[in-house]
Design a protein around this motif. Structure first.
Motif, PDB file in Angstrom:
ATOM      1  N   ILE A  27       1.018  -1.220  -0.079  1.00 10.33           N
ATOM      2  CA  ILE A  27       0.113   0.069   0.107  1.00 10.33           C
ATOM      3  C   ILE A  27       0.899   1.194  -0.101  1.00 10.33           C
ATOM      4  O   ILE A  27       0.272   2.381  -0.073  1.00 10.33           O
ATOM      5  CB  ILE A  27      -0.931   0.265   1.339  1.00 10.33           C
ATOM      6  CG1 ILE A  27      -0.511  -0.133   2.256  1.00 10.33           C
ATOM      7  CG2 ILE A  27      -1.960  -1.041   1.209  1.00 10.33           C
ATOM      8  CD1 ILE A  27      -1.303   0.286   3.752  1.00 10.33           C
ATOM      9  N   SER A  28       2.068   0.996   0.082  1.00  9.84           N
ATOM     10  CA  SER A  28       3.071   2.348  -0.242  1.00  9.84           C
ATOM     11  C   SER A  28       2.866   2.538  -1.711  1.00  9.84           C
ATOM     12  O   SER A  28       2.394   2.129  -2.496  1.00  9.84           O
ATOM     13  CB  SER A  28       4.312   2.014   0.283  1.00  9.84           C
ATOM     14  OG  SER A  28       5.044   1.118  -0.525  1.00  9.84           O
ATOM     15  N   SER A 241       0.094   6.920  -1.855  1.00 13.92           N
ATOM     16  CA  SER A 241      -0.008   5.671  -1.558  1.00 13.92           C
ATOM     17  C   SER A 241      -0.727   5.102  -2.273  1.00 13.92           C
ATOM     18  O   SER A 241      -1.631   5.428  -3.323  1.00 13.92           O
ATOM     19  CB  SER A 241      -0.677   5.431  -0.214  1.00 13.92           C
ATOM     20  OG  SER A 241      -1.961   5.906  -0.099  1.00 13.92           O
ATOM     21  N   ILE A 243      -3.402   3.394  -1.423  1.00 14.86           N
ATOM     22  CA  ILE A 243      -4.847   3.477  -0.977  1.00 14.86           C
ATOM     23  C   ILE A 243      -5.377   4.876  -2.067  1.00 14.86           C
ATOM     24  O   ILE A 243      -6.493   4.896  -2.434  1.00 14.86           O
ATOM     25  CB  ILE A 243      -4.706   4.130   0.415  1.00 14.86           C
ATOM     26  CG1 ILE A 243      -4.423   2.904   1.186  1.00 14.86           C
ATOM     27  CG2 ILE A 243      -6.049   4.410   0.966  1.00 14.86           C
ATOM     28  CD1 ILE A 243      -3.686   3.151   2.656  1.00 14.86           C
TER      29      ILE A 243
ATOM     30  N   ASN B   6       7.554  -7.847   4.595  1.00 15.42           N
ATOM     31  CA  ASN B   6       6.415  -6.978   5.402  1.00 15.42           C
ATOM     32  C   ASN B   6       5.068  -7.356   4.720  1.00 15.42           C
ATOM     33  O   ASN B   6       5.050  -7.702   3.422  1.00 15.42           O
ATOM     34  CB  ASN B   6       6.619  -5.403   5.022  1.00 15.42           C
ATOM     35  CG  ASN B   6       5.850  -4.573   5.709  1.00 15.42           C
ATOM     36  OD1 ASN B   6       5.580  -4.603   6.860  1.00 15.42           O
ATOM     37  ND2 ASN B   6       5.012  -3.748   4.879  1.00 15.42           N
ATOM     38  N   LYS B   7       4.456  -7.042   5.490  1.00 17.05           N
ATOM     39  CA  LYS B   7       2.817  -7.094   5.056  1.00 17.05           C
ATOM     40  C   LYS B   7       1.988  -6.241   5.800  1.00 17.05           C
ATOM     41  O   LYS B   7       1.931  -6.396   7.028  1.00 17.05           O
ATOM     42  CB  LYS B   7       2.396  -8.794   5.254  1.00 17.05           C
ATOM     43  CG  LYS B   7       0.893  -8.950   4.687  1.00 17.05           C
ATOM     44  CD  LYS B   7       0.838 -10.470   4.619  1.00 17.05           C
ATOM     45  CE  LYS B   7      -0.729 -11.162   4.120  1.00 17.05           C
ATOM     46  NZ  LYS B   7      -1.611 -10.630   5.112  1.00 17.05           N
ATOM     47  N   PRO B   8       1.255  -5.385   4.856  1.00 19.58           N
ATOM     48  CA  PRO B   8       0.448  -4.517   5.803  1.00 19.58           C
ATOM     49  C   PRO B   8      -0.549  -5.205   6.717  1.00 19.58           C
ATOM     50  O   PRO B   8      -1.202  -5.881   6.007  1.00 19.58           O
ATOM     51  CB  PRO B   8      -0.160  -3.266   4.805  1.00 19.58           C
ATOM     52  CG  PRO B   8       0.718  -3.764   3.512  1.00 19.58           C
ATOM     53  CD  PRO B   8       1.193  -5.160   3.586  1.00 19.58           C
ATOM     54  N   LEU B  10      -4.339  -5.059   8.341  1.00 17.72           N
ATOM     55  CA  LEU B  10      -5.701  -4.250   8.221  1.00 17.72           C
ATOM     56  C   LEU B  10      -6.452  -4.613   9.480  1.00 17.72           C
ATOM     57  O   LEU B  10      -6.644  -5.711  10.028  1.00 17.72           O
ATOM     58  CB  LEU B  10      -6.469  -4.769   7.067  1.00 17.72           C
ATOM     59  CG  LEU B  10      -7.446  -3.782   6.271  1.00 17.72           C
ATOM     60  CD1 LEU B  10      -7.103  -2.614   5.687  1.00 17.72           C
ATOM     61  CD2 LEU B  10      -8.086  -4.612   5.137  1.00 17.72           C
ATOM     62  N   GLU B 185       4.040   1.896   4.904  1.00 18.72           N
ATOM     63  CA  GLU B 185       3.410   0.621   5.264  1.00 18.72           C
ATOM     64  C   GLU B 185       4.339  -0.371   6.024  1.00 18.72           C
ATOM     65  O   GLU B 185       4.040  -1.277   6.300  1.00 18.72           O
ATOM     66  CB  GLU B 185       3.117   0.148   3.784  1.00 18.72           C
ATOM     67  CG  GLU B 185       4.372  -0.194   2.917  1.00 18.72           C
ATOM     68  CD  GLU B 185       4.105  -1.129   1.679  1.00 18.72           C
ATOM     69  OE1 GLU B 185       3.110  -1.611   1.614  1.00 18.72           O
ATOM     70  OE2 GLU B 185       5.042  -1.515   1.024  1.00 18.72           O
ATOM     71  N   ILE B 190       0.249   2.218  10.163  1.00 14.63           N
ATOM     72  CA  ILE B 190       0.163   2.531   8.788  1.00 14.63           C
ATOM     73  C   ILE B 190      -0.887   3.242   8.203  1.00 14.63           C
ATOM     74  O   ILE B 190      -1.811   3.168   8.610  1.00 14.63           O
ATOM     75  CB  ILE B 190       0.740   1.275   7.814  1.00 14.63           C
ATOM     76  CG1 ILE B 190      -0.625   0.265   8.142  1.00 14.63           C
ATOM     77  CG2 ILE B 190       1.777   0.874   8.456  1.00 14.63           C
ATOM     78  CD1 ILE B 190      -0.316  -0.943   7.218  1.00 14.63           C
ATOM     79  N   GLY B 192      -0.296   3.374   4.354  1.00 16.58           N
ATOM     80  CA  GLY B 192       0.368   3.305   2.888  1.00 16.58           C
ATOM     81  C   GLY B 192       1.456   4.430   2.949  1.00 16.58           C
ATOM     82  O   GLY B 192       2.733   3.839   3.147  1.00 16.58           O
TER      83      GLY B 192
END
Lengths: 377, 377
Positions: A27-28, A241, A243, B6-8, B10, B185, B190, B192
């Motif tokens: 999401i960056s 981002s 998003i 890495n994994k954002p 939610l 992120e 976070i 994003g």
């Protein structure tokens, strides 16, 4: 609450796409949705290179860096514009030479540009007010003659065109060397805050990517062009981002639909208000023959400031939220002592007399027309 | 695909809040969710004033403007940091005096700061690497002695503290004059891309709002403090959309939960890898007694670059994605000719030998521990 000035339009897919972006694990910035948006713009408008940014201000700042603007350089732009048009260059040490608006239109008077050009002039920043093209043929000719860069502040000008004398049309943002767009919530296509830099000249492409990625050659690295990436230039974090990009992509998929509806609103305003305006000595928007209308905004120009303020007040009483727009930048608290002293009466006149009517996808424009035509100033 | 770096994460409310923001009719910056986030930070950490930004880079640029950094000014910071720490000041004409890392920790060696201070020095930029505090008592003492500004680059340091000798704890970002956070992120919390400027000194509060709002006094206008707003200073569009702020607020409501889970991962890494590390001559992270651990990152320091690269390669073969981190900025293509020539061996050592292990809420840290302890270098 009546009729607000603006209401962001949701196409329905925005949050779905945001979920997809999160599920993708990225999401960056500079991910799949960013690429999809940039691809859309290249395909539809033939822009050579597109980079999404956090705002049109960001895009303008990137142009200031690309143009190597420094202390003592001069940049030409209209006084009747948003503060960011100027700030992006002032932040890098530029002196601004403000140009008056045209009599028939708030855009910059192209015939007044050459008188302020001198050996310090680096760039002309063109602002396509209300999405209506400036005379790009004239401006590109002046720029070529004096070897100046042309930056299009096309914040309001998505899906708008300039028609050359041979009949060919070119999208605004694609004619100057660099172009800047906004996706702020008040624009036709939105992502809350957001923008895009368009690069039309090969000489700027490589460096624009580096500046966008915080001064690193990260983009080249991911294309496998360099072994590792590092700090190679100045830059900042201009990229939004995923998003934001996911939200924007849902809008872009609905661009035709959004534009059709906005054009409908614009024409209903025009036909509904024409006679009333004439009787009230209120001017309707002027679209020069070389410009198309992207239905970004519907504005009126009143006789004087009292007239305008009374109109805004009376509409507000009826629950209709109309608003004025820019104040001449050459008269601002920040710049008045730095301005070169020229009078810019048309810019001042639009500051005093222009009023913008509510404009958004889901609005009831007939209510505004009825309220206006029944308003006694 | 194994275990990514890495994994954002939610929390589940992000898209719901984004919908609410759109329904409110306001998705540009400085709306309800922005205010909620800023209020959260003020309440929880006692920050005097908070302004959300599009990135930590944005926040750093705001500090450069607030500090009036110009041509010829010098700014002190570690060489082992992200490129934005430096670029934000270089963009405004500053010369950077890079400081070496500590032997026991990648953070800046506080004892090497004074030797580069001179009459041109304007600020010390402290980077709390891995969310672990620098010795803020020492740094604030140096700054006071030489009348310098202290800017905390707390990009990685949310929910982390410095403990003074009397036992009082202060959140990182609240000790220097200005603090900068990131919500990229890869961070604990976070959106994003995203960031925040923290203003701890009254003298900067009014101007910070103006710079944030594109050089206008719009914030004062909406509080009814001025009649109309206009261009009063330099500035840019540093504020993020309500879409970004809504996403962030959902994360903040889950901060305790997120932090608990991250601390669990960190401690399982440490206990699972301690003996293996000793046998392999691989160093674990060092947390000084004055610092807390916000579980932002778990890193290892290998014997040498070959060792490190082999470790990364072997983990990748097993589907575990570990990554190296910064390259010394004083040796970058952009800055090597501008650097003052001092050797910074510890910064170079961390560039060569440090490896970051996968770190995210939903990860299986035991798999990484098992893979590592069974890895033969």
């Amino acid at each position: 609450m009546g009729i607000p000035f603006n209401k962001p339009f949701l196409t329905g897919d925005e949050t779905e796409y945001i979920k997809k972006a999160v599920e993708s694990g990225k999401i960056s910035g500079n991910g799949e949705y960013t690429k999809k948006c940039q691809h859309f713009f290249r395909e539809r408008y033939g822009f050579k290179k597109c980079l999404l940014t956090n705002s049109c201000t960001d895009a303008l700042e990137m142009t200031a860096i690309l143009a190597n603007i420094g202390e003592g350089d001069e940049v030409i732009m209209p006084s009747y514009t948003f503060v960011s048009t100027a700030n992006a260059f002032v932040l890098h040490g530029a002196k601004i030479r403000f140009i008056d608006s045209r009599e028939d239109h708030p855009g910059m008077d192209e015939d007044k540009i050459e008188e302020v050009i001198n050996e310090k002039t680096k760039a002309i920043v063109v602002v396509h007010y209300a999405g209506v093209a400036c005379d790009m043929k004239k401006i590109m000719h002046i720029a070529e003659k004096h070897n100046l860069l042309v930056i299009e502040d096309a914040a309001q000008a998505i899906d708008s065109y300039f028609t050359f004398s041979d009949g060919t049309k070119k999208p605004l943002g694609s004619i100057g060397h660099l172009g800047c767009f906004s996706f702020h919530e008040t624009k036709n296509i939105i992502s809350g805050e957001g923008g895009m830099l368009v690069i039309n000249e090969d000489q700027f492409i490589e460096r624009s990517e580096i500046i966008w990625e915080k001064g690193t050659n990260r983009s080249a690295f991911f294309r496998g062009e360099v072994d590792k990436y590092g700090w190679v230039d100045v830059g900042s974090s201009f990229l939004p981002s995923e998003i934001t990009a996911a939200f924007l992509y849902a809008q872009l998929e609905n661009l035709e639909n959004i534009q059709n509806r906005r054009c409908q609103i614009w024409h209903q305003y025009e036909s509904g208000l024409k006679r009333w305006g004439e009787s009230m000595d209120i001017r309707m928007p002027h679209i020069p023959e070389y410009a198309t209308n992207n239905a970004h905004m519907f504005y009126l120009v009143c006789k004087n400031i009292d007239h305008r303020d009374k109109l805004i007040y009376q509409l507000k009483e009826q629950g209709v939220h109309a608003v004025f727009h820019y104040l001449s930048l050459h008269k601002s608290e920040f710049y008045k002592d730095k301005h070169d002293g020229r009078h810019l009466p048309w810019s001042d006149r639009y500051s005093d007399c222009l009023v913008r009517l509510p404009f958004y996808y889901e609005m009831e424009e007939d209510v505004v027309v009825d309220t206006l035509t029944q308003t006694l100033l």
